[in-house]
Design an enzyme around this catalytic site. Structure first.
Site, PDB file in Angstrom:
ATOM      1  CB  CYS A  49      -0.953   0.000   1.198  1.00  0.00           C
ATOM      2  SG  CYS A  49      -0.121  -0.144   2.791  1.00  0.00           S
ATOM      3  CG  ASN A  50       2.731   2.633   2.990  1.00  0.00           C
ATOM      4  OD1 ASN A  50       1.735   3.324   2.796  1.00  0.00           O
ATOM      5  ND2 ASN A  50       2.990   2.084   4.163  1.00  0.00           N
ATOM      6  NE  ARG A  51       8.208   0.191   0.827  1.00  0.00           N
ATOM      7  CZ  ARG A  51       9.050   1.187   1.116  1.00  0.00           C
ATOM      8  NH1 ARG A  51       9.962   1.555   0.236  1.00  0.00           N
ATOM      9  NH2 ARG A  51       8.998   1.796   2.277  1.00  0.00           N
ATOM     10  N   PRO A 110       7.036  -4.196  11.436  1.00  0.00           N
ATOM     11  CG  PRO A 110       6.055  -5.790  12.842  1.00  0.00           C
ATOM     12  CD  PRO A 110       6.157  -4.301  12.607  1.00  0.00           C
ATOM     13  CD  GLN A 115       3.553  -5.353   3.241  1.00  0.00           C
ATOM     14  OE1 GLN A 115       4.456  -4.523   3.403  1.00  0.00           O
ATOM     15  NE2 GLN A 115       2.277  -5.024   3.302  1.00  0.00           N
ATOM     16  N   GLY A 186      -7.214 -10.150   4.951  1.00  0.00           N
ATOM     17  CA  GLY A 186      -5.771 -10.294   4.860  1.00  0.00           C
ATOM     18  C   GLY A 186      -5.063  -9.881   6.139  1.00  0.00           C
ATOM     19  CB  ILE A 189      -8.429  -7.101   7.409  1.00  0.00           C
ATOM     20  CG1 ILE A 189      -8.760  -6.120   6.272  1.00  0.00           C
ATOM     21  CG2 ILE A 189      -9.699  -7.455   8.174  1.00  0.00           C
ATOM     22  CD1 ILE A 189      -9.398  -4.810   6.703  1.00  0.00           C
TER      23      ILE A 189
END
Length: 417
Positions: A49-51, A110, A115, A186, A189
Site C-alpha cells: 500500500c505504501n510502495r 515488521p 511483504q 488479509g 485487516i
C-alpha cells in the site's frame, strides 16, 4: 549490476501509487513479461500500500522504467517526477533499510518484512530470482533480524491499525458502543481487527470474497461474516468501516455510501481505506457525515511517535552501513569467479595430459620412480611457464605490479626473490 527503482509514500501521492500497484493476481504475469525479450537478468517486484519497487539485475534501469509505464498504461513523463532509481551500492542499502522498517511510513514496523518475503517467493516461483538477488534478499532478511534484535527500533511502535483506532476515538465517545465492519481478511485487516476488537465494539462483521475465510476471522471476535456482494445491504448498520482488499477497482462507491447515510438518518460514519488501489471512492470523503481516512492520512498520526525512535534509527543505520560493505565485497568477489574457474580448468587440462603421458611410460615398463620424478617436473614447468614468461617480458611499472601480484598470489617471502 543491481538496480532498484520505484516510488513510495515519500516520493508519490496515493493517486499516483495506486496507478502502478501490482495486485497478487498480476504479479506472476508482470515478472514473466519484464524478463521476456528484455536485457533484464533477474527481477523481483515489491508492491504494497505504501510502495511499488522493482529490484533487478540489469545493464540499465531505463528499460525497466519504460516497461513499468507501458505495463500500467501510464505515460512515462507522468511517473518521472515521482520515481527514484538506486544503483550499487545505494540499491543494496535501500533493500536493507526497507527490510529493517527504516523506510516505512511507520518506522520499525515488521509487516514490510513479510511483504518482502512474499515478493521473493513470487520471483522464485516465476524463475526470475537469480544468484545476485537471492543473496541480496537473504542478506536483507538477516540484517532486518539483527536490527530488530539489537536495537529498540520496534519498541513502542505506533502501527497503522493503532492509528485507525486513535482516529475513530476522535469521532465516537467510545468504540465499545459501535458496530464495526471489516472488508477483506488479509494480514492488515487481521491487525486492525485485533486493535479495534480490543476496545470491545458492540458488533463485528467481516465482509470477504471468500466467506469461509471471513468467517474464520469473525469467529475469533464473536462476529459474523458476509459476502462482498452483500455490502450495500449491510453498510447502513455499521458505524466504523475498515477496508483493505486487493481489488483493482473501488468496491464502495459514492452512491452506496449516500444511500447508507440516508438510511442511518445522517448519523456519522467513520471509514478507513488502507487499500492501494483504493477500495472506497475518494468522493465519499466529501460527504458531510462521513469521516474517510486513507493510508496517507494515517501517516500524520503515526509520525508523532517518530522522535522516540530516532536513537534506534541511528544505531540501525550503523549496522546497515557495515552489512552493505560486506555485501559489496561479496559482489566484487563474484567478478573473479570466471578467472578462478578458467585457471582451474587450465590446470586440470595440464594435469590430465601429464597423467596420461606418465601412465603410457609406466605401461612400457619405465622405472616408476623416474616416471613420478618426470611427472612432477613437467607439471611444475607447465604451471609456471605462463606466469614466468609474463614476468620476464614485462617492463617498467607493469613489471613492478606483476611482481607484487605474484608475491601475493603465491605467498612468496621477500627472501625468495
Amino acid at each position: 549490476m543491481i538496480f532498484t527503482l520505484g516510488l513510495n509514500h515519500h516520493s508519490a501521492p496515493l493517486a499516483i501509487r495506486e496507478r502502478v500497484a501490482f495486485g497478487a493476481d498480476k504479479l506472476q504475469h508482470a515478472l514473466a513479461d519484464l524478463t521476456r525479450n528484455r536485457p533484464v537478468k533477474e527481477v523481483a517486484i515489491l508492491s504494497t500500500c505504501n510502495r511499488t519497487e522493482i529490484y533487478c539485475a540489469a545493464e540499465s534501469p531505463e528499460v525497466v522504467i519504460d516497461w513499468l509505464a507501458q505495463f500500467h498504461q501510464v505515460e512515462r513523463n507522468e511517473l518521472a517526477p515521482y520515481l527514484y532509481t538506486h544503483d550499487q551500492p545505494d540499491a543494496v542499502r535501500h533493500a536493507f533499510r526497507v527490510a529493517s522498517g527504516l523506510d516505512s511510513m511507520v518506522i520499525g514496523e515488521p509487516q514490510i518484512l513479510g511483504q518482502m518475503k512474499d515478493a521473493v517467493r513470487a520471483a522464485e516461483e516465476s524463475g526470475t530470482l537469480g544468484t545476485q538477488l537471492h543473496k541480496l534478499f537473504q542478506r536483507s532478511f538477516s540484517v532486518a533480524k539483527e536490527v530488530r534484535t539489537t536495537t529498540a527500533i520496534g519498541a513502542n511502535i505506533v502501527s497503522m491499525a493503532a492509528a485507525g483506532v486513535h482516529l475513530a476515538e476522535r469521532i465516537f465517545p467510545s468504540i465499545a458502543g459501535q458496530n464495526v465492519l471489516f472488508i477483506g481478511a488479509g494480514e492488515m485487516i487481521e491487525l486492525c481487527a485485533a486493535h479495534f476488537c480490543a476496545q470491545k465494539p458492540k458488533q463485528v462483521t467481516i465482509a470477504n470474497r471468500t466467506v469461509e475465510r471471513g468467517r474464520a476471522l469473525a469467529e475469533q471476535y464473536g462476529g459474523s461474516a458476509i459476502r462482498l456482494d452483500e455490502l450495500a445491504e449491510h453498510l447502513p448498520r455499521h458505524d466504523i468501516v475498515v477496508s483493505c482488499t486487493a481489488s483493482p477497482l473501488p468496491i464502495i462507491g459514492l452512491g452506496m455510501v449516500e444511500r447508507a447515510i440516508k438510511a442511518r438518518r445522517h448519523r456519522p460514519m467513520f471509514m478507513v481505506d488502507l487499500a492501494v488501489p483504493r477500495d472506497i471512492e475518494p468522493e465519499v470523503g466529501e460527504l458531510d457525515d462521513v469521516f474517510l481516512y486513507t493510508v496517507d492520512d494515517l501517516a500524520q498520526v503515526v509520525a508523532s511517535g517518530l522522535e522516540s525512535r530516532q536513537a534506534a534509527v541511528v544505531e540501525a543505520e550503523g549496522i546497515i552501513g557495515e552489512r552493505v560493505r560486506e555485501f559489496l565485497g561479496w559482489l566484487q568477489s563474484r567478478e573473479t569467479v570466471p578467472v578462478i574457474r578458467g585457471l582451474r580448468d587450465a590446470a586440470e587440462r595440464m594435469r590430465r595430459h601429464e597423467m596420461e603421458h606418465a601412465l603410457k611410460l609406466l605401461a612400457k615398463g619405465e622405472n616408476p620412480e623416474k616416471v613420478l620424478e618426470q611427472l612432477s617436473q613437467r607439471l611444475t614447468n607447465k604451471f609456471l611457464h605462463a606466469p614466468t614468461q609474463t614476468l620476464n617480458l614485462a617492463e617498467g611499472e607493469d613489471r613492478s605490479q606483476l611482481q607484487t601480484a605474484a608475491s601475493r598470489l603465491f605467498h612468496l617471502h621477500p627472501d625468495a626473490h
